[in-house]
Enzyme design. Structure first.
Site, PDB file in Angstrom:
ATOM      1  N   TYR A  66       0.819  -1.230   0.000  1.00 28.84           N
ATOM      2  CA  TYR A  66       0.000   0.000   0.000  1.00 28.84           C
ATOM      3  C   TYR A  66       0.848   1.274   0.000  1.00 28.84           C
ATOM      4  O   TYR A  66       1.802   1.412   0.749  1.00 28.84           O
ATOM      5  CB  TYR A  66      -0.913   0.050   1.231  1.00 28.84           C
ATOM      6  CG  TYR A  66      -2.084  -0.919   1.188  1.00 28.84           C
ATOM      7  CD1 TYR A  66      -2.388  -1.654   0.043  1.00 28.84           C
ATOM      8  CD2 TYR A  66      -2.888  -1.093   2.302  1.00 28.84           C
ATOM      9  CE1 TYR A  66      -3.463  -2.542   0.019  1.00 28.84           C
ATOM     10  CE2 TYR A  66      -3.963  -1.984   2.289  1.00 28.84           C
ATOM     11  CZ  TYR A  66      -4.232  -2.706   1.147  1.00 28.84           C
ATOM     12  OH  TYR A  66      -5.289  -3.576   1.143  1.00 28.84           O
ATOM     13  N   GLU A 310     -18.966   8.406  11.908  1.00 33.25           N
ATOM     14  CA  GLU A 310     -20.261   7.976  11.371  1.00 33.25           C
ATOM     15  C   GLU A 310     -20.273   6.450  11.189  1.00 33.25           C
ATOM     16  O   GLU A 310     -21.228   5.772  11.563  1.00 33.25           O
ATOM     17  CB  GLU A 310     -20.473   8.677  10.019  1.00 33.25           C
ATOM     18  CG  GLU A 310     -21.784   8.361   9.358  1.00 33.25           C
ATOM     19  CD  GLU A 310     -21.897   9.023   7.981  1.00 33.25           C
ATOM     20  OE1 GLU A 310     -21.340  10.125   7.763  1.00 33.25           O
ATOM     21  OE2 GLU A 310     -22.545   8.419   7.116  1.00 33.25           O
TER      22      GLU A 310
HETATM   23  N1  LIG Z   1      -7.409  -7.479   0.210  1.00 32.92           N
HETATM   24  C1  LIG Z   1      -7.597  -6.637  -0.774  1.00 32.92           C
HETATM   25  O1  LIG Z   1      -7.295  -6.931  -1.941  1.00 32.92           O
HETATM   26  C2  LIG Z   1      -8.182  -5.280  -0.460  1.00 32.92           C
HETATM   27  C3  LIG Z   1      -8.679  -4.485  -1.497  1.00 32.92           C
HETATM   28  C4  LIG Z   1      -9.244  -3.272  -1.154  1.00 32.92           C
HETATM   29  C5  LIG Z   1      -9.297  -2.856   0.185  1.00 32.92           C
HETATM   30  N2  LIG Z   1      -8.764  -3.643   1.160  1.00 32.92           N
HETATM   31  C6  LIG Z   1      -8.814  -3.232   2.592  1.00 32.92           C
HETATM   32  O2  LIG Z   1     -10.121  -2.807   2.923  1.00 32.92           O
HETATM   33  C7  LIG Z   1     -10.091  -1.467   3.409  1.00 32.92           C
HETATM   34  C8  LIG Z   1     -11.372  -0.768   3.077  1.00 32.92           C
HETATM   35  O3  LIG Z   1     -11.543  -0.682   1.652  1.00 32.92           O
HETATM   36  P1  LIG Z   1     -12.184   0.604   1.015  1.00 32.92           P
HETATM   37  O4  LIG Z   1     -11.378   1.804   1.387  1.00 32.92           O
HETATM   38  O5  LIG Z   1     -12.432   0.332  -0.410  1.00 32.92           O
HETATM   39  O6  LIG Z   1     -13.560   0.646   1.879  1.00 32.92           O
HETATM   40  P2  LIG Z   1     -14.948   1.365   1.668  1.00 32.92           P
HETATM   41  O7  LIG Z   1     -15.476   1.563   3.048  1.00 32.92           O
HETATM   42  O8  LIG Z   1     -15.785   0.592   0.714  1.00 32.92           O
HETATM   43  O9  LIG Z   1     -14.622   2.770   1.009  1.00 32.92           O
HETATM   44  C9  LIG Z   1     -14.022   3.771   1.757  1.00 32.92           C
HETATM   45  C10 LIG Z   1     -14.293   5.112   1.122  1.00 32.92           C
HETATM   46  O10 LIG Z   1     -15.686   5.403   1.165  1.00 32.92           O
HETATM   47  C11 LIG Z   1     -15.889   6.758   1.521  1.00 32.92           C
HETATM   48  N3  LIG Z   1     -16.544   6.786   2.820  1.00 32.92           N
HETATM   49  C12 LIG Z   1     -16.306   5.970   3.881  1.00 32.92           C
HETATM   50  N4  LIG Z   1     -17.135   6.286   4.890  1.00 32.92           N
HETATM   51  C13 LIG Z   1     -17.885   7.310   4.463  1.00 32.92           C
HETATM   52  C14 LIG Z   1     -18.910   8.077   5.067  1.00 32.92           C
HETATM   53  N5  LIG Z   1     -19.314   7.827   6.289  1.00 32.92           N
HETATM   54  N6  LIG Z   1     -19.486   9.078   4.320  1.00 32.92           N
HETATM   55  C15 LIG Z   1     -19.083   9.324   3.056  1.00 32.92           C
HETATM   56  N7  LIG Z   1     -18.109   8.630   2.434  1.00 32.92           N
HETATM   57  C16 LIG Z   1     -17.522   7.634   3.140  1.00 32.92           C
HETATM   58  C17 LIG Z   1     -14.515   7.402   1.543  1.00 32.92           C
HETATM   59  O11 LIG Z   1     -14.267   7.839   0.226  1.00 32.92           O
HETATM   60  P3  LIG Z   1     -13.698   9.304  -0.114  1.00 32.92           P
HETATM   61  O12 LIG Z   1     -12.272   9.243   0.259  1.00 32.92           O
HETATM   62  O13 LIG Z   1     -13.959   9.398  -1.570  1.00 32.92           O
HETATM   63  O14 LIG Z   1     -14.490  10.249   0.737  1.00 32.92           O
HETATM   64  C18 LIG Z   1     -13.614   6.238   1.874  1.00 32.92           C
HETATM   65  O15 LIG Z   1     -12.295   6.407   1.436  1.00 32.92           O
HETATM   66  C19 LIG Z   1      -8.824  -0.890   2.787  1.00 32.92           C
HETATM   67  O16 LIG Z   1      -8.364   0.252   3.474  1.00 32.92           O
HETATM   68  C20 LIG Z   1      -7.883  -2.057   2.883  1.00 32.92           C
HETATM   69  O17 LIG Z   1      -7.343  -2.157   4.179  1.00 32.92           O
HETATM   70  C21 LIG Z   1      -8.228  -4.849   0.859  1.00 32.92           C
END
Ligand SMILES: NC(=O)c1ccc[n+]([C@@H]2O[C@H](COP(=O)([O-])OP(=O)(O)OC[C@H]3O[C@@H](n4cnc5c(N)ncnc54)[C@H](OP(=O)(O)O)[C@@H]3O)[C@@H](O)[C@H]2O)c1
Length: 337
Positions: A66, A310
């Site tokens: 990452y 939130e």
């Molecule tokens: N194993 C794998 O291959 C893999 C792949 C992907 C992720 N992951 C892991 O999973 C974690 C989570 O993935 P993800 O970041 O894609 O999760 P997600 O929760 O689906 O998306 C997070 C994004 O959603 C928005 N968000 C989150 N809470 C919000 C709220 N309350 N109100 C408005 N917007 C909100 C933000 O976007 P904005 O920044 O645009 O505001 C935030 O960056 C990663 O950090 C990583 O550790 C693993």
């Protein structure tokens, strides 16, 4: 203030918080670095992590690969997030936290700088420990399968790491069900450490894991820590009424394939339901995951402290049988292609 709750990771004795903090994307600064990558706002990130820990989150998921602000990550930037997390761990009680990281993807330009071979894993774990400035990794996950390495070689290496105390538990991510099953069989046959958890993509819009992985999870008692629980922001309403300028879609190509007519229609209908229930869409979406019996803990992403707060409040949201039925009806009206 809502505080995180804890649950065993699969059949292991390890207690993880019901919401895990992800580190794939982090708060960024508007300017780009000399490679054209958005720079991480390190101070805002450290504050965000601190807030999560203060609110009771005990588990943080990262990966050696990452960088925090762009996908695909240039090889020049890998290891950045682990290094920052290492700095953070020096400021907290590291032993009270569960640190999960991953190995598999390319970390350099050589033929052995990726994969799940003994050579690569042994180098990768040493590097991760150094960057994280810690003596052990709580959960070491294969980030994806490596068809070019025999599973026996991978499991023997992971077993060695556990025996040495460098790693406490092992898991895998992005493995198809049959691969997990094969890995468990190899471990059992050879008396090696077994995967305790899987880390699939899973949210209301992306439910492939239900088909084959979840039946295996139920059978074997595996923990499920699912990623992108808000479909990268879609299920938080981030893309209702267009794209906010600072939203992930403005700097990561990974969101675009999700912005389909089907997904946006579902999100609109769920947003109406959330409003009627007096919760936010993000909270409804996370609460739905927390009500799925197979899900141990969604891994949440947040780039702002308000988002984190939130999302943690989703732990308090109760969904009745009637609520779950209504959500199901919305999702079934728009089946996944
Ligand atoms: N194993 C794998 O291959 C893999 C792949 C992907 C992720 N992951 C892991 O999973 C974690 C989570 O993935 P993800 O970041 O894609 O999760 P997600 O929760 O689906 O998306 C997070 C994004 O959603 C928005 N968000 C989150 N809470 C919000 C709220 N309350 N109100 C408005 N917007 C909100 C933000 O976007 P904005 O920044 O645009 O505001 C935030 O960056 C990663 O950090 C990583 O550790 C693993």
């Amino acid at each position: 203030m809502t505080r995180a709750q804890y649950i065993n990771l699969g059949r292991s004795g390890l207690k993880v918080s019901r919401l895990i903090l992800g580190t794939w994307y982090l708060p960024t600064l508007p300017e780009l670095d000399s490679y054209g990558v958005r720079r991480i706002n390190e101070e805002a990130t450290l504050r965000l992590w601190r807030k999560a820990v203060d609110m009771g989150v005990n588990t943080i998921d990262t990966a050696n690969r990452y960088h925090g602000a762009i996908a695909p990550v240039p090889v020049t930037h890998v290891g950045y997030v682990e290094r920052l997390l290492g700095r953070f761990l020096k400021t907290v009680d590291r032993d009270s936290l569960v640190i999960a990281t991953k190995v598999r993807f390319r970390m350099g330009n050589g033929p052995n700088d990726e994969g799940l071979s003994r050579k690569h894993i042994l180098k990768a774990v040493k590097d991760s420990l150094e960057r994280l400035q810690t003596g052990y990794i709580d959960l070491y996950q294969a980030h994806g399968p490596d068809p070019s390495t025999p599973l026996e070689e991978t499991m023997r290496t992971l077993d060695y790491l556990v025996k040495e105390g460098l790693v406490h538990y092992v898991g895998c991510s992005n493995f198809q069900a049959w691969m997990v099953s094969e890995a468990l069989a190899v471990s059992q046959r050879l008396g090696l450490v077994e995967f305790v958890s899987v880390q699939p993509l899973y949210n209301m819009l992306q439910r492939d894991a239900e088909k084959e992985l979840f039946p295996l999870v139920r059978e074997k008692g595996l923990g499920v820590i699912c990623y992108s629980p808000l479909a990268q922001g879609l299920l938080a309403g981030r893309y209702l009424g267009g794209r906010a300028q600072d939203a992930r879609a403005s700097y990561s190509p990974s969101v675009n394939p999700l912005l389909t007519e089907r997904n946006l229609q579902i999100v609109e209908q769920l947003a109406v339901m959330a409003k009627e229930k007096g919760v936010t869409l993000a909270q409804l979406s996370l609460a739905w995951l927390l009500h799925q019996p197979e899900v141990t803990a969604p891994i949440i992403g947040a780039t702002k402290p308000e988002q984190l707060e939130e999302n943690l409040q989703a732990l308090e949201v109760k969904l009745s049988a009637e609520d779950l039925k209504r959500i199901n009806e919305i999702l079934e009206r728009h089946p996944q292609q």
